[in-house]
Design a protein around this motif. Structure first.
Motif, PDB file in Angstrom:
ATOM      1  N   PHE A  41       0.811  -1.223   0.000  1.00 58.83           N
ATOM      2  CA  PHE A  41       0.000   0.000   0.000  1.00 58.83           C
ATOM      3  C   PHE A  41       0.850   1.281   0.000  1.00 58.83           C
ATOM      4  O   PHE A  41       0.720   2.124   0.887  1.00 58.83           O
ATOM      5  N   PRO A  42       1.724   1.457  -1.003  1.00 60.46           N
ATOM      6  CA  PRO A  42       2.450   2.728  -1.078  1.00 60.46           C
ATOM      7  C   PRO A  42       1.474   3.860  -1.370  1.00 60.46           C
ATOM      8  O   PRO A  42       0.404   3.637  -1.956  1.00 60.46           O
ATOM      9  N   PRO A  43       1.791   5.093  -0.952  1.00 61.70           N
ATOM     10  CA  PRO A  43       0.860   6.209  -1.200  1.00 61.70           C
ATOM     11  C   PRO A  43       0.540   6.378  -2.681  1.00 61.70           C
ATOM     12  O   PRO A  43       1.433   6.337  -3.528  1.00 61.70           O
ATOM     13  N   THR A  44      -0.735   6.531  -2.982  1.00 64.87           N
ATOM     14  CA  THR A  44      -1.168   6.784  -4.356  1.00 64.87           C
ATOM     15  C   THR A  44      -1.038   8.271  -4.641  1.00 64.87           C
ATOM     16  O   THR A  44      -1.661   9.085  -3.955  1.00 64.87           O
ATOM     17  N   PRO A  45      -0.245   8.682  -5.629  1.00 65.76           N
ATOM     18  CA  PRO A  45      -0.045  10.114  -5.878  1.00 65.76           C
ATOM     19  C   PRO A  45      -1.338  10.819  -6.275  1.00 65.76           C
ATOM     20  O   PRO A  45      -2.194  10.248  -6.957  1.00 65.76           O
ATOM     21  N   ALA A  46      -1.472  12.064  -5.835  1.00 64.66           N
ATOM     22  CA  ALA A  46      -2.595  12.892  -6.286  1.00 64.66           C
ATOM     23  C   ALA A  46      -2.558  12.983  -7.804  1.00 64.66           C
ATOM     24  O   ALA A  46      -1.492  13.073  -8.418  1.00 64.66           O
TER      25      ALA A  46
ATOM     26  N   ILE B 226     -11.751   9.371 -12.391  1.00 64.84           N
ATOM     27  CA  ILE B 226     -11.490  10.621 -11.676  1.00 64.84           C
ATOM     28  C   ILE B 226     -10.039  10.620 -11.222  1.00 64.84           C
ATOM     29  O   ILE B 226      -9.437   9.555 -11.034  1.00 64.84           O
ATOM     30  N   PRO B 227      -9.438  11.804 -11.040  1.00 65.39           N
ATOM     31  CA  PRO B 227      -8.107  11.854 -10.455  1.00 65.39           C
ATOM     32  C   PRO B 227      -8.193  11.797  -8.927  1.00 65.39           C
ATOM     33  O   PRO B 227      -9.160  12.292  -8.332  1.00 65.39           O
TER      34      PRO B 227
ATOM     35  N   GLY C 288      -4.207  15.383  -1.178  1.00 60.58           N
ATOM     36  CA  GLY C 288      -4.338  15.141   0.261  1.00 60.58           C
ATOM     37  C   GLY C 288      -5.080  13.884   0.636  1.00 60.58           C
ATOM     38  O   GLY C 288      -5.122  13.525   1.816  1.00 60.58           O
ATOM     39  N   ALA C 289      -5.670  13.175  -0.331  1.00 59.03           N
ATOM     40  CA  ALA C 289      -6.408  11.951  -0.008  1.00 59.03           C
ATOM     41  C   ALA C 289      -5.428  10.822   0.302  1.00 59.03           C
ATOM     42  O   ALA C 289      -4.393  10.682  -0.348  1.00 59.03           O
TER      43      ALA C 289
ATOM     44  N   ALA D  41     -17.767   2.391  -3.328  1.00 64.53           N
ATOM     45  CA  ALA D  41     -16.658   1.504  -3.654  1.00 64.53           C
ATOM     46  C   ALA D  41     -15.469   1.928  -2.805  1.00 64.53           C
ATOM     47  O   ALA D  41     -15.166   3.120  -2.711  1.00 64.53           O
ATOM     48  N   GLU D  42     -14.837   0.966  -2.159  1.00 66.59           N
ATOM     49  CA  GLU D  42     -13.707   1.284  -1.291  1.00 66.59           C
ATOM     50  C   GLU D  42     -12.417   1.300  -2.100  1.00 66.59           C
ATOM     51  O   GLU D  42     -12.179   0.435  -2.940  1.00 66.59           O
ATOM     52  N   VAL D  43     -11.589   2.319  -1.822  1.00 67.84           N
ATOM     53  CA  VAL D  43     -10.295   2.463  -2.493  1.00 67.84           C
ATOM     54  C   VAL D  43      -9.232   2.634  -1.415  1.00 67.84           C
ATOM     55  O   VAL D  43      -9.337   3.549  -0.585  1.00 67.84           O
ATOM     56  N   ILE D  44      -8.234   1.771  -1.390  1.00 65.74           N
ATOM     57  CA  ILE D  44      -7.135   1.904  -0.441  1.00 65.74           C
ATOM     58  C   ILE D  44      -6.039   2.714  -1.124  1.00 65.74           C
ATOM     59  O   ILE D  44      -5.408   2.250  -2.084  1.00 65.74           O
ATOM     60  N   LEU D  45      -5.819   3.930  -0.645  1.00 70.34           N
ATOM     61  CA  LEU D  45      -4.872   4.863  -1.285  1.00 70.34           C
ATOM     62  C   LEU D  45      -3.486   4.804  -0.676  1.00 70.34           C
ATOM     63  O   LEU D  45      -2.517   5.263  -1.294  1.00 70.34           O
ATOM     64  N   SER D  46      -3.378   4.279   0.554  1.00 69.75           N
ATOM     65  CA  SER D  46      -2.058   4.149   1.190  1.00 69.75           C
ATOM     66  C   SER D  46      -2.213   3.244   2.406  1.00 69.75           C
ATOM     67  O   SER D  46      -3.322   2.918   2.826  1.00 69.75           O
TER      68      SER D  46
END
Length: 312
Positions: free
Chosen positions: A217-222, A271-272, A276-277, A307-312
């Motif tokens: 789960f590395p951070p997903t870039p904005a 969507i992008p 900060g998310a 829908a769940e999205v794991i961003l980091s």
């Protein structure tokens, strides 16, 4: 993997019984609805973690890079979930209510790593549900304290899982709260059948297509494009196919962010990732461009469930 939870026997279960006279009571319909959703989710998590304990050996966990003793602790988490479910059920029964029974579940994992990835997602939903319920229990401090004591343990479970895949155990300074309807709809992804469902609306489905994050789960870039799919024929209202659609992005304690979706075709949008998310986020398809909080979004603004999205 399909699990009728009532048929699962885990030797560790219920080694920490709670004294009945120490439990709070339920004094309102609101409190009862919160408790019923909680036990519904605890049954699901018990089945999930029992499968993660019983379906893989210590050697299989170790071969995929998990530390020694990881599987044993997955069994301890299953024990905790059983204790939570039993405790909440006892509170309901002692207050004159019949707790919702377990369902039969199907979880899409194939190995220890995909099990842990899924467990992180489901546990994040449980944490969100408990957080979202907190404001509904403010008139009953004893019940709020009991719910909070479960919430903190769920957060520890999640941190343990994330550390096992070498992800940050605490990727954000805040967790994301969910309404009962949104948490309930995420749970439906794993339900095969139920002897009794809760009296909550089941919304049309929104599916997160990708990109799928790496297991750590590395951070997903904005700005990263997220893709979602849906079936317009299932919407509860008629939507002009030429009208703009938006994704309401629910994340941490910030206000819900509304992002105009780019239509790939009649059933797919992108969507992008907003600036900060991070952590666990929940996306809902809507025709509203903004101005709704999550409760309003749940009550009348959602074309689909989250829908769940794991961003980091």
């Amino acid at each position: 993997m399909i699990f009728p939870v009532a048929l699962i026997i885990l030797p560790l279960c219920l080694s920490h019984p709670v004294k009945r006279d120490a439990l709070p009571t339920i004094n309102s319909i609101t409190d009862e609805s919160v408790a019923q959703l909680a036990v519904y989710l605890e049954h699901l998590e018990f089945s999930l973690y029992t499968g993660g304990f019983e379906n893989f050996t210590d050697a299989e966990y170790t071969a995929q890079g998990f530390p020694p003793g990881f599987r044993e602790n997955v069994g301890v988490i299953a024990e905790h979930e059983a204790t939570h479910a039993q405790t909440i059920s006892t509170i309901l029964t002692d207050s004159g209510y019949t707790p919702v029974p377990p369902c039969t579940y199907k979880f899409p994992y194939t190995d220890p790593t995909s099990f842990v990835d899924l467990a992180n997602m489901i546990t994040s939903t449980g944490i969100g549900a408990f957080l979202g319920a907190a404001s509904l229990l403010t008139d009953d401090p004893a019940l709020l304290t009991a719910a909070s004591s479960i919430l903190t343990i769920e957060a520890r479970h999640d941190a343990f899982l994330r550390a096992g895949v070498k992800a940050s155990p605490f990727p954000t300074p805040f967790d994301t709260a969910l309404t009962a309807v949104h948490a309930y709809n995420i749970a439906q992804m794993f339900i095969v059948s139920c002897p009794q469902q809760l009296p909550l609306i089941i919304l049309p489905k929104l599916t997160f297509v990708g990109p799928t994050p790496a297991s750590n789960f590395p951070p997903t870039p904005a700005g990263t494009l997220l893709t979602f799919s849906f079936d317009p024929s299932t919407f509860f209202i008629k939507v002009d196919p030429n009208a703009p659609l938006y994704i309401a992005f629910i994340n941490m304690i910030t206000n819900t962010t509304f992002i105009e979706a780019t239509k790939v075709d009649a059933t797919t949008v992108t969507i992008p990732v907003p600036e900060g998310a991070a952590g666990a986020a929940f996306a809902v398809l809507t025709t509203f461009s903004g101005g709704l909080n999550e409760t309003q979004l749940t009550d009348f603004g959602s074309l689909t469930g989250p829908a769940e999205v794991i961003l980091s």
